[in-house]
Design a protein around this motif. Structure first.
Motif, PDB file in Angstrom:
ATOM      1  N   SER A 192       0.830  -1.208   0.000  1.00 14.29           N
ATOM      2  CA  SER A 192       0.000   0.000   0.000  1.00 14.29           C
ATOM      3  C   SER A 192       0.862   1.255   0.000  1.00 14.29           C
ATOM      4  CB  SER A 192      -0.912   0.008   1.216  1.00 14.29           C
ATOM      5  OG  SER A 192      -0.124   0.014   2.386  1.00 14.29           O
ATOM      6  N   ARG A 193       2.152   1.096   0.383  1.00 13.44           N
ATOM      7  CA  ARG A 193       3.012   2.280   0.407  1.00 13.44           C
ATOM      8  C   ARG A 193       3.507   2.676  -0.985  1.00 13.44           C
ATOM      9  NH1 ARG A 193       7.410   0.503   3.913  1.00 13.44           N
ATOM     10  NH2 ARG A 193       6.619  -1.527   3.309  1.00 13.44           N
ATOM     11  N   ASN A 194       3.136   1.909  -1.997  1.00 13.76           N
ATOM     12  CA  ASN A 194       3.492   2.307  -3.357  1.00 13.76           C
ATOM     13  C   ASN A 194       2.773   3.611  -3.690  1.00 13.76           C
ATOM     14  OD1 ASN A 194       4.038   2.650  -6.031  1.00 13.76           O
ATOM     15  ND2 ASN A 194       2.713   0.979  -6.722  1.00 13.76           N
ATOM     16  N   PHE A 195       3.532   4.709  -3.666  1.00 16.63           N
ATOM     17  CA  PHE A 195       2.913   6.024  -3.867  1.00 16.63           C
ATOM     18  C   PHE A 195       2.494   6.250  -5.315  1.00 16.63           C
ATOM     19  CE2 PHE A 195       7.570   6.394  -3.795  1.00 16.63           C
ATOM     20  CZ  PHE A 195       7.816   6.867  -5.083  1.00 16.63           C
ATOM     21  N   LEU A 196       2.961   5.391  -6.236  1.00 12.30           N
ATOM     22  CA  LEU A 196       2.563   5.549  -7.641  1.00 12.30           C
ATOM     23  C   LEU A 196       1.206   4.886  -7.869  1.00 12.30           C
ATOM     24  CD1 LEU A 196       5.988   5.023  -9.450  1.00 12.30           C
ATOM     25  CD2 LEU A 196       4.800   7.162  -8.947  1.00 12.30           C
ATOM     26  N   ASN A 197       0.181   5.501  -7.294  1.00 13.96           N
ATOM     27  CA  ASN A 197      -1.175   4.980  -7.454  1.00 13.96           C
ATOM     28  C   ASN A 197      -2.120   6.139  -7.725  1.00 13.96           C
ATOM     29  OD1 ASN A 197      -2.590   6.036  -4.987  1.00 13.96           O
ATOM     30  ND2 ASN A 197      -0.848   5.018  -4.005  1.00 13.96           N
ATOM     31  N   LEU A 198      -3.319   5.796  -8.179  1.00  8.77           N
ATOM     32  CA  LEU A 198      -4.294   6.831  -8.552  1.00  8.77           C
ATOM     33  C   LEU A 198      -5.362   7.034  -7.476  1.00  8.77           C
ATOM     34  CD1 LEU A 198      -4.651   5.858 -12.324  1.00  8.77           C
ATOM     35  CD2 LEU A 198      -3.616   7.952 -11.426  1.00  8.77           C
ATOM     36  N   ASN A 199      -5.061   6.601  -6.232  1.00 12.90           N
ATOM     37  CA  ASN A 199      -6.073   6.683  -5.171  1.00 12.90           C
ATOM     38  C   ASN A 199      -6.621   8.095  -4.964  1.00 12.90           C
ATOM     39  OD1 ASN A 199      -5.623   3.995  -4.853  1.00 12.90           O
ATOM     40  ND2 ASN A 199      -4.405   4.174  -2.983  1.00 12.90           N
ATOM     41  N   ASN A 200      -5.792   9.104  -5.203  1.00 13.83           N
ATOM     42  CA  ASN A 200      -6.272  10.480  -5.021  1.00 13.83           C
ATOM     43  C   ASN A 200      -7.477  10.772  -5.916  1.00 13.83           C
ATOM     44  OD1 ASN A 200      -2.830  11.509  -4.823  1.00 13.83           O
ATOM     45  ND2 ASN A 200      -4.199  11.055  -3.127  1.00 13.83           N
ATOM     46  N   MET A 201      -7.585  10.036  -7.027  1.00 14.41           N
ATOM     47  CA  MET A 201      -8.721  10.256  -7.938  1.00 14.41           C
ATOM     48  C   MET A 201     -10.044   9.829  -7.324  1.00 14.41           C
ATOM     49  SD  MET A 201      -7.463   9.127 -11.747  1.00 14.41           S
ATOM     50  CE  MET A 201      -8.844   9.897 -12.610  1.00 14.41           C
TER      51      MET A 201
END
Ligand SMILES: [Cu+2]
Length: 506
Positions: A203-212
């Motif tokens: 989950s610490r993979n910051f290269l994700n689109l969760n902010n969307m």
């Protein structure tokens, strides 16, 4: 198809701000498509980009079509007054006037309003793209984007790496001072082509689109715009370069990768809009940039607010990981931001040494767990969640974790991972279920020529996370926030959350 309003804006501002000897202005051209840099079309565009960067670097800083003039629009590395006097001396000229108006105007950074982060960078990228067209004489150029949330593209594109540093065309994209391998502090060897998130699994993979997934645009601290700014956007900055490069606002835009990064951030905005997210309207709000001929252009952000208004589109748009927003979700999220002003309550917070002031949280090299105290005896975490649920039925509410006034004297060179209610003795690395997000210092460090802005608020919308933990019975009576450093903060950086931590209902 030319947007009349946009053309009128361009012509109007040119007439006002530039000398009458400038040729007639082109608009931003016929509709065009921006491509993933990894595609054949993106590769073709990258070659034009490299040629353009090289030509721009040959021009002096006093030329609005030069690389450094563009860089300084984002931020002037040694302070605006000093950069202007070093560049122009006492000479008055249209270029100097433009520098006075446009240099050091990056929105969100240096204490400026965060709400214009996405619109300002959209226009900044658009103008750079038009300048590349001019200097390369390639009117069909479209800036390619770096699609870093795709697992195939976690590394910077190969033409920016060591492999091409002596290449006659692509060598100009190389930047020596990107991060080198430093596992202790979480940095990968960027120029060797290592994935920038190499040391951030799960989950610490910051290269994700969760902010969307945040369904509302938000205000100066909260919402899609602010979370994208501080999480995905800031992480890419600090995990590409250090405080002399991409990791620090004053130097970030010197690196040619900056523009492919911001092209992708703009694509994420376009994808969020396509999924139903609504960018607010700011009638009359304008920003000034260097236009395609180096003239001053003053652009109204409302003319570039929706996808249909843009002169460009993207080959592929990203979608929120939880799927597009239903019309209802958007309406209720909008209502929530509208009611936030009246219903905005602190529910739990770090202890109050004096009324209305929460204790600062000093950050260091050790992980720490901060306990939040209910602001009234009723405001326990589980009560909060129950009330939250019933409130949401009537008036939609969001649950926000707020770090008030994150600040560092110099760049600490590390980030912190944030967890909610980490079980006693649990290893953070193994606690994906409690993971909240990442804290970067990209825009939390004082900048040359700027007053100390007292730090920036970092806000995480934890509505869904807290509800999930509650449903699973994993929320203890006491709410805790864990801050886990990715390494040792640089000496003298003194990272601190000046106004403490709060859990708020807005
Ligand atoms: Cu940026």
């Amino acid at each position: 198809m030319v947007n009349i309003t946009r053309r009128a804006t361009l012509l109007g501002s040119a007439a006002l701000a530039a000398s009458s000897t400038l040729p007639a202005l082109p608009a931003f051209g016929a509709p065009y498509v921006r491509s993933d840099v990894a595609t054949p079309e993106g590769q073709r565009m990258l070659a034009i980009y490299a040629q353009g960067v090289k030509l721009m670097k040959q021009r002096p800083v006093t030329d609005p079509l030069s690389w450094n003039f563009q860089w300084f629009i984002h931020a002037s590395p040694r302070g605006k007054a000093k950069e202007i006097s070093d560049a122009f001396g006492s000479t008055q000229s249209p270029a100097r006037q433009l520098a006075e108006a446009a240099w050091d105007t990056c929105q969100a950074h240096g204490g400026r309003p965060v709400e214009f982060f996405l619109p300002w960078h959209r226009l900044y990228v658009l103008c750079l793209e038009s300048i590349i067209r001019t200097v390369t004489k390639q009117p069909g150029f479209a800036l390619p984007y770096w699609n870093y949330t795709d697992p195939r593209y976690y590394a910077i594109p190969v033409q920016f790496q060591n492999a091409y540093r002596n290449d006659a065309l692509f060598g100009t994209l190389f930047q020596q001072n990107r991060n080198v391998n430093d596992p202790k502090n979480g940095y990968a060897d960027v120029n060797a082509g290592a994935p920038i998130n190499k040391y951030f699994p799960g989950s610490r993979n910051f290269l994700n689109l969760n902010n969307m997934n945040v369904p509302y645009y938000g205000n100066n601290r909260t919402g899609f715009n602010a979370e994208l700014n501080s999480q995905l956007h800031g992480s890419v900055h600090v995990y590409v370069g250090d405080q002399t490069n991409m990791g620090n606002v004053p130097t970030a835009a010197e690196d040619p990768i900056f523009w492919l990064h911001h092209c992708n951030i703009d694509r994420i905005l376009a994808g969020w809009n396509a999924a139903g997210g609504v960018t607010p309207s700011w009638p009359g709000k304008t920003f000034t940039f260097a236009g395609p001929q180096g003239q001053s252009v003053t652009l109204a952000i409302d003319n570039y607010r929706t996808n249909s208004q843009l002169p460009y589109s993207y080959d592929v748009l990203p979608v929120p990981p939880n799927g597009p927003f239903g019309a209802q979700a958007v309406a209720s999220a909008e209502a929530s931001t509208a009611t936030a002003k009246v219903q905005n309550v602190a529910l739990l917070q770090t202890s109050q040494p004096t009324p209305n002031a929460t204790a600062p949280v000093t950050l260091g090299a050790q992980a720490q767990k901060v306990e939040l105290q209910p602001t009234t005896p009723q405001n326990t975490l589980s009560n909060t969640l129950k009330t939250q649920k019933s409130l949401r039925a009537a008036a939609p509410q969001r649950l926000l974790l707020v770090l008030h006034g994150l600040h560092a004297k110099i760049h600490p060179g590390i980030t912190y991972q944030v967890y909610l209610n980490l079980p006693e003795g649990a290893k953070p690395e193994a606690s994906d279920a409690n993971y909240v997000g990442i804290v970067t210092f990209f825009d939390a460090v004082d900048m040359p020529g700027h007053a100390d802005h007292g730090g920036v608020d970092k806000v995480f919308d934890i509505t869904d996370l807290a509800a999930k933990l509650e449903a699973e019975g994993k929320n203890p009576e006491k709410a805790t926030v864990s801050l886990v450093p990715t390494g040792t903060p640089a000496q003298g950086s003194d990272p601190v959350i000046t106004g403490g931590i709060e859990l708020r209902s807005e």
